[in-house]
Motif scaffolding. Structure first.
Motif, PDB file in Angstrom:
ATOM      1  N   VAL A   1       8.082  24.734  63.139  1.00  0.00           N
ATOM      2  CA  VAL A   1       7.360  25.898  62.629  1.00  0.00           C
ATOM      3  C   VAL A   1       6.597  25.527  61.371  1.00  0.00           C
ATOM      4  CG1 VAL A   1       7.631  28.174  61.597  1.00  0.00           C
ATOM      5  CG2 VAL A   1       8.878  27.609  63.664  1.00  0.00           C
ATOM      6  N   ARG A   2       7.239  24.774  60.490  1.00  0.00           N
ATOM      7  CA  ARG A   2       6.565  24.380  59.246  1.00  0.00           C
ATOM      8  C   ARG A   2       5.334  23.529  59.532  1.00  0.00           C
ATOM      9  NH1 ARG A   2      11.990  24.562  57.345  1.00  0.00           N
ATOM     10  NH2 ARG A   2      12.451  22.492  58.145  1.00  0.00           N
ATOM     11  N   ASN A   3       5.436  22.610  60.491  1.00  0.00           N
ATOM     12  CA  ASN A   3       4.287  21.774  60.835  1.00  0.00           C
ATOM     13  C   ASN A   3       3.158  22.608  61.442  1.00  0.00           C
ATOM     14  OD1 ASN A   3       5.477  19.406  59.936  1.00  0.00           O
ATOM     15  ND2 ASN A   3       6.399  18.947  61.926  1.00  0.00           N
ATOM     16  N   PHE A   4       3.526  23.531  62.324  1.00  0.00           N
ATOM     17  CA  PHE A   4       2.509  24.379  62.941  1.00  0.00           C
ATOM     18  C   PHE A   4       1.857  25.275  61.889  1.00  0.00           C
ATOM     19  CE2 PHE A   4       0.968  28.218  64.988  1.00  0.00           C
ATOM     20  CZ  PHE A   4       0.219  27.693  66.033  1.00  0.00           C
ATOM     21  N   THR A   5       2.671  25.827  60.992  1.00  0.00           N
ATOM     22  CA  THR A   5       2.123  26.688  59.940  1.00  0.00           C
ATOM     23  C   THR A   5       1.166  25.909  59.048  1.00  0.00           C
ATOM     24  OG1 THR A   5       4.154  28.004  59.955  1.00  0.00           O
ATOM     25  CG2 THR A   5       2.731  28.239  58.045  1.00  0.00           C
ATOM     26  N   LYS A   6       1.493  24.657  58.806  1.00  0.00           N
ATOM     27  CA  LYS A   6       0.594  23.797  58.012  1.00  0.00           C
ATOM     28  C   LYS A   6      -0.755  23.672  58.713  1.00  0.00           C
ATOM     29  CE  LYS A   6       0.150  19.029  56.346  1.00  0.00           C
ATOM     30  NZ  LYS A   6       0.819  17.687  56.289  1.00  0.00           N
ATOM     31  N   HIS A   7      -0.732  23.432  60.028  1.00  0.00           N
ATOM     32  CA  HIS A   7      -1.983  23.351  60.788  1.00  0.00           C
ATOM     33  C   HIS A   7      -2.724  24.680  60.754  1.00  0.00           C
ATOM     34  CE1 HIS A   7      -2.059  19.373  62.695  1.00  0.00           C
ATOM     35  NE2 HIS A   7      -0.732  19.437  62.755  1.00  0.00           N
ATOM     36  N   LEU A   8      -1.975  25.785  60.860  1.00  0.00           N
ATOM     37  CA  LEU A   8      -2.579  27.111  60.856  1.00  0.00           C
ATOM     38  C   LEU A   8      -3.324  27.373  59.553  1.00  0.00           C
ATOM     39  CD1 LEU A   8      -2.984  29.978  61.997  1.00  0.00           C
ATOM     40  CD2 LEU A   8      -0.690  30.545  61.146  1.00  0.00           C
ATOM     41  N   LEU A   9      -2.678  27.064  58.438  1.00  0.00           N
ATOM     42  CA  LEU A   9      -3.313  27.284  57.133  1.00  0.00           C
ATOM     43  C   LEU A   9      -4.530  26.383  56.940  1.00  0.00           C
ATOM     44  CD1 LEU A   9      -0.114  27.690  54.923  1.00  0.00           C
ATOM     45  CD2 LEU A   9      -1.619  29.490  55.823  1.00  0.00           C
ATOM     46  N   ARG A  10      -4.447  25.147  57.414  1.00  0.00           N
ATOM     47  CA  ARG A  10      -5.595  24.247  57.306  1.00  0.00           C
ATOM     48  C   ARG A  10      -6.751  24.733  58.181  1.00  0.00           C
ATOM     49  NH1 ARG A  10      -5.547  19.559  54.806  1.00  0.00           N
ATOM     50  NH2 ARG A  10      -6.958  18.497  56.267  1.00  0.00           N
ATOM     51  N   ASP A  11      -6.420  25.320  59.330  1.00  0.00           N
ATOM     52  CA  ASP A  11      -7.468  25.866  60.182  1.00  0.00           C
ATOM     53  C   ASP A  11      -8.198  27.013  59.477  1.00  0.00           C
ATOM     54  OD1 ASP A  11      -6.927  24.084  62.165  1.00  0.00           O
ATOM     55  OD2 ASP A  11      -6.101  25.521  63.597  1.00  0.00           O
ATOM     56  N   VAL A  12      -7.450  27.876  58.826  1.00  0.00           N
ATOM     57  CA  VAL A  12      -8.071  28.989  58.101  1.00  0.00           C
ATOM     58  C   VAL A  12      -8.941  28.448  56.971  1.00  0.00           C
ATOM     59  CG1 VAL A  12      -7.631  31.015  56.657  1.00  0.00           C
ATOM     60  CG2 VAL A  12      -6.246  30.616  58.698  1.00  0.00           C
ATOM     61  N   GLN A  13      -8.437  27.449  56.250  1.00  0.00           N
ATOM     62  CA  GLN A  13      -9.225  26.850  55.168  1.00  0.00           C
ATOM     63  C   GLN A  13     -10.483  26.174  55.713  1.00  0.00           C
ATOM     64  OE1 GLN A  13      -6.239  24.305  53.542  1.00  0.00           O
ATOM     65  NE2 GLN A  13      -5.159  25.964  52.496  1.00  0.00           N
ATOM     66  N   ALA A  14     -10.344  25.528  56.873  1.00  0.00           N
ATOM     67  CA  ALA A  14     -11.515  24.885  57.491  1.00  0.00           C
ATOM     68  C   ALA A  14     -12.540  25.933  57.905  1.00  0.00           C
ATOM     69  CB  ALA A  14     -11.078  24.059  58.702  1.00  0.00           C
ATOM     70  N   LEU A  15     -12.072  27.073  58.422  1.00  0.00           N
ATOM     71  CA  LEU A  15     -12.992  28.144  58.794  1.00  0.00           C
ATOM     72  C   LEU A  15     -13.701  28.699  57.560  1.00  0.00           C
ATOM     73  CD1 LEU A  15     -14.222  29.983  60.911  1.00  0.00           C
ATOM     74  CD2 LEU A  15     -12.200  31.465  60.725  1.00  0.00           C
ATOM     75  N   GLU A  16     -12.972  28.802  56.448  1.00  0.00           N
ATOM     76  CA  GLU A  16     -13.609  29.229  55.194  1.00  0.00           C
ATOM     77  C   GLU A  16     -14.742  28.275  54.813  1.00  0.00           C
ATOM     78  OE1 GLU A  16     -10.883  31.412  52.085  1.00  0.00           O
ATOM     79  OE2 GLU A  16      -9.828  29.649  52.839  1.00  0.00           O
ATOM     80  N   ARG A  17     -14.494  26.985  54.931  1.00  0.00           N
ATOM     81  CA  ARG A  17     -15.534  26.009  54.610  1.00  0.00           C
ATOM     82  C   ARG A  17     -16.732  26.164  55.543  1.00  0.00           C
ATOM     83  NH1 ARG A  17     -14.774  19.362  54.771  1.00  0.00           N
ATOM     84  NH2 ARG A  17     -16.957  18.881  55.313  1.00  0.00           N
ATOM     85  N   MET A  18     -16.468  26.375  56.820  1.00  0.00           N
ATOM     86  CA  MET A  18     -17.551  26.549  57.780  1.00  0.00           C
ATOM     87  C   MET A  18     -18.389  27.788  57.439  1.00  0.00           C
ATOM     88  SD  MET A  18     -15.270  25.604  61.144  1.00  0.00           S
ATOM     89  CE  MET A  18     -16.544  25.810  62.375  1.00  0.00           C
ATOM     90  N   LEU A  19     -17.714  28.835  56.974  1.00  0.00           N
ATOM     91  CA  LEU A  19     -18.445  30.036  56.560  1.00  0.00           C
ATOM     92  C   LEU A  19     -19.320  29.748  55.339  1.00  0.00           C
ATOM     93  CD1 LEU A  19     -15.600  32.715  56.953  1.00  0.00           C
ATOM     94  CD2 LEU A  19     -17.582  32.414  58.444  1.00  0.00           C
ATOM     95  N   ARG A  20     -18.751  29.026  54.357  1.00  0.00           N
ATOM     96  CA  ARG A  20     -19.507  28.709  53.138  1.00  0.00           C
ATOM     97  C   ARG A  20     -20.721  27.852  53.449  1.00  0.00           C
ATOM     98  NH1 ARG A  20     -14.362  27.555  51.052  1.00  0.00           N
ATOM     99  NH2 ARG A  20     -14.844  25.313  51.202  1.00  0.00           N
ATOM    100  N   GLU A  21     -20.557  26.938  54.405  1.00  0.00           N
ATOM    101  CA  GLU A  21     -21.629  25.992  54.702  1.00  0.00           C
ATOM    102  C   GLU A  21     -22.599  26.523  55.751  1.00  0.00           C
ATOM    103  OE1 GLU A  21     -19.771  22.290  55.691  1.00  0.00           O
ATOM    104  OE2 GLU A  21     -18.911  22.003  53.674  1.00  0.00           O
ATOM    105  N   GLY A  22     -22.400  27.778  56.178  1.00  0.00           N
ATOM    106  CA  GLY A  22     -23.332  28.395  57.114  1.00  0.00           C
ATOM    107  C   GLY A  22     -23.305  27.780  58.493  1.00  0.00           C
ATOM    108  N   MET A  23     -22.134  27.285  58.922  1.00  0.00           N
ATOM    109  CA  MET A  23     -22.052  26.615  60.220  1.00  0.00           C
ATOM    110  C   MET A  23     -21.906  27.585  61.397  1.00  0.00           C
ATOM    111  SD  MET A  23     -19.596  23.328  59.447  1.00  0.00           S
ATOM    112  CE  MET A  23     -19.666  22.855  61.171  1.00  0.00           C
ATOM    113  N   ILE A  24     -21.496  28.834  61.118  1.00  0.00           N
ATOM    114  CA  ILE A  24     -21.276  29.785  62.201  1.00  0.00           C
ATOM    115  C   ILE A  24     -22.622  30.207  62.797  1.00  0.00           C
ATOM    116  CG2 ILE A  24     -20.317  32.035  62.820  1.00  0.00           C
ATOM    117  CD1 ILE A  24     -18.232  29.890  62.096  1.00  0.00           C
ATOM    118  N   GLU A  25     -22.728  30.162  64.090  1.00  0.00           N
ATOM    119  CA  GLU A  25     -23.985  30.454  64.763  1.00  0.00           C
ATOM    120  C   GLU A  25     -24.445  31.882  64.480  1.00  0.00           C
ATOM    121  OE1 GLU A  25     -25.907  29.690  69.184  1.00  0.00           O
ATOM    122  OE2 GLU A  25     -23.817  30.345  69.058  1.00  0.00           O
ATOM    123  N   SER A  26     -25.717  32.053  64.258  1.00  0.00           N
ATOM    124  CA  SER A  26     -26.306  33.377  64.050  1.00  0.00           C
ATOM    125  C   SER A  26     -27.636  33.434  64.781  1.00  0.00           C
ATOM    126  CB  SER A  26     -26.502  33.666  62.557  1.00  0.00           C
ATOM    127  OG  SER A  26     -27.427  32.757  61.988  1.00  0.00           O
TER     128      SER A  26
END
Length: 636
Positions: A14-39
């Motif tokens: 669970v701890r390992n999966f949660t670590k991946h989960l939090l990194r995924d959210v942080q990665a999505l934040e970066r993608m939002l900041r860098e304008g990577m989401i398709e529009s």
């Protein structure tokens, strides 16, 4: 999915999966900041769920076999139960005749499923909740044999820590307990996805929340569960309670349900929704992952965000944010989960067009919908719509009280038309929004058709026959392609005679029972028998456990042996049969008849886990006898 999905809470997994989960959210934040989401691209998609039924119109657990026949066709996949299937439709850009293409695709794929199902003696039904579904169909014998579903059941049971209790009140009242996640298999839906840009997500998501109530009110199609008339869209209550992981022992805690509408407007971005869910709901399923989303981003790639997608699939928002990749580009979608399956493909596509048109239209008309509506009112509207459908009343802009038909016809349909004009073909706007308009004008939703059909058949046949007639009529009318507001009401003759309706005891057993307790006066039993014209009275304790049975013969014997003064003081326990022969609801009619013959009894209490749930007697077989005799005489 992996084969080892159920985590031990607090474990390294669970701890390992949660670590991946939090990194995924942080990665999505970066993608939002860098304008990577398709529009700049407006796509939509759809997921179609369905039931499979046998030739007696009961659930047919043959999904695995049907899928084997469809293995060359990618859109089809399993669901939780062996009697459910799902197909994932192609994404479409909102332009031209895209919705006509969606309708044609669904019909084409349904034809493939129907052909494959027919080879297994089955038929397809599009409906939110199957009328002929019974509790016995929800055993783990009918769970789809895949690791994900076993894992989900185990994880839910661990987190729940007890039985699942279902309590829904409508025209009738339903109170049952179940021991697995299979209650969720009672639901099928037609889920619609709308792609949105990162910048507009918050407002578009809020609009989707605001319009969920009127959209659902115009589309309700699930009023019956286990033969009980409940909510106009019973799926809402059923789904929330069937996947509720909250422990019943924590009644003083303000815990959020895992199936949820939400508690507040979104103020910033999709991250706000995801972070709120992660803070409230524990990891339910986990698997080993090797993707490093930041390494993928640094290399110029697009991460799959697998941990986030797995976690998000176990939080069941009625409007769910989704992340995906299309043609190599990451995108965001809003998934509308409130729409039921059926009544027809035309009705479903019309619902999708209405929802998309209203969301796009209000986004153009309203800068910030949270300034127009109080969220508590929006949430209340949602529950009212689920309960009452088009009979609901809502609080709308500026606190204006408005009926569901008025809101749909006078405000939202014009908004949808304006938004779609110039985007899609005019003939499709008229076809699909016109279908919604006629349905609402006539107050002729799928739920209304079902309830009116039952009312028309009131007093005819058994409850099982009426539910079978509903299912058979639904299938036949779906094949015509005519929308539900043009359907004729179901008739009992469509049930197909006695054979499909007397296969198992639960289809015709008496459930409205008159019972007594063992310390009560026997005179009370005699009174009930005389007044209600019944020949057997079950005896139960305070927990509804069956402890005995009193028959009219025992009453007669007592009368012949005792004088009037002595009879007045006799308790039930002195006369009752203490160990009556019983059967379960799943018992076949042939087995019930054999049991009666072997034990020379004319009545059998029906029990589940020692609790009395019904009663059958020789008189329950009279309808079959009449029909059989008539058939034989006509043959001669």
């Amino acid at each position: 999915m992996g084969t080892d999905l159920v985590p031990e809470f607090g474990s390294d997994k669970v701890r390992n999966f949660t670590k991946h989960l939090l990194r995924d959210v942080q990665a999505l934040e970066r993608m939002l900041r860098e304008g990577m989401i398709e529009s700049g691209v407006r796509r939509f998609g759809c997921e179609q769920e369905m039931f499979l039924v046998d030739r007696q119109w009961r659930p047919a657990p043959v999904a695995v076999e049907v899928l084997e026949r469809l293995k060359e066709h990618e859109p089809f996949t399993t669901e939780l139960a062996r009697f459910n299937l799902e197909m994932n439709l192609s994404p479409h850009v909102i332009e031209g005749r895209c919705f006509n293409a969606l309708e044609a695709e669904i019909e084409q794929l349904l034809d493939l499923v129907r052909a494959a199902a027919a080879e297994e003696g089955a038929e397809v039904v599009l409906t939110g909740i199957l009328p002929t579904l019974s509790k016995s169909d929800l055993s783990l014998d009918n769970i789809t044999p895949k690791a994900r579903y076993y894992a989900l059941n185990e994880a839910m049971n661990k987190m729940r820590g007890g039985v699942y209790r279902l309590s829904i009140e409508g025209r009738d009242e339903l109170q049952i307990e179940h021991d697995s996640v299979m209650l969720e298999a009672c639901n099928t839906s037609c889920q619609v996805h709308l792609q949105v840009s990162a910048e507009e997500f918050a407002n578009m998501y809020n609009i989707a929340q605001a319009v969920a109530a009127p959209i659902m009110a115009a589309a309700v199609n699930s009023p019956i569960l286990f033969g009980k008339r409940l909510w106009a869209e019973t799926r809402i209550a059923l789904f929330q309670q069937s996947l509720d992981t909250r422990s019943s022992t924590l009644d003083l805690r303000d815990l959020a349900p895992r199936v949820r509408f939400g508690d507040a407007w979104v103020r910033d971005s999709v991250i706000e929704v995801l972070q709120r869910d992660i803070s409230q709901f524990r990891v339910l399923l986990a698997e080993e992952l090797d993707e490093d989303p930041f390494a993928v981003l640094d290399a110029g790639g697009v991460p799959k965000l697998q941990a986030l997608q797995l976690y998000n699939s176990t939080v069941y928002r009625w409007n769910r944010p989704c992340y995906g990749i299309s043609e190599g580009k990451p995108h965001l979608r809003i998934e509308c989960r409130v729409l039921p399956s059926g009544p027809t493909v035309l009705d479903e596509v019309s619902n999708a067009v209405f929802w998309i048109g209203v969301v796009l239209g209000l986004a153009e008309e309203v800068e910030d919908i949270s300034e127009e509506l109080d969220f508590d009112d929006v949430k209340s509207n949602f529950l009212v719509a689920a309960r009452h459908g088009l009979n609901a009343g809502f609080l709308w802009f500026d606190g204006d009280a408005v009926s569901a038909p008025e809101l749909v016809l006078d405000r939202l349909l014009p908004t949808a038309r304006r938004a779609l004009t110039g985007r899609i073909a005019e003939e499709d706007i008229e076809r699909y929004l016109g279908t919604v308009e006629e349905r609402v004008k006539k107050r002729a939703t799928g739920s209304a058709w079902t309830v009116r059909s039952l009312r028309r058949m009131k007093g005819q046949g058994t409850r099982g026959e009426r539910l079978t007639a509903l299912t058979a009529a639904t299938v036949e009318r779906q094949k015509t392609g005519r929308p539900v507001h043009e359907w004729a009401l179901a008739e009992l003759t469509e049930a197909g005679g006695w054979k499909p309706n007397f296969g198992r005891v639960e289809q015709y057993m008496t459930t409205h029972l008159f019972t007594v307790q063992e310390d009560e006066l026997l005179e009370l039993v005699a009174f009930l028998m005389y007044r209600k014209q019944i020949r057997h009275v079950p005896v139960e304790d305070d927990q509804h456990n069956l402890v005995g049975l009193v028959s009219y013969r025992q009453i007669l014997r007592m009368v012949s042996q005792l004088d009037q003064d002595d009879r007045a003081a006799v308790p039930v326990k002195d006369v009752m049969e203490h160990k009556p022969i019983t059967i379960s609801p799943e018992t076949t009619t042939q087995e019930a008849i054999d049991t009666m013959r072997v034990h020379r009894v004319s009545c059998l209490p029906v029990v589940r886990n020692h609790k009395l749930v019904g009663l059958i007697s020789e008189s329950d077989f009279m309808p079959i006898a009449y029909q059989l005799l008539q058939e034989r005489l006509e043959e001669e």
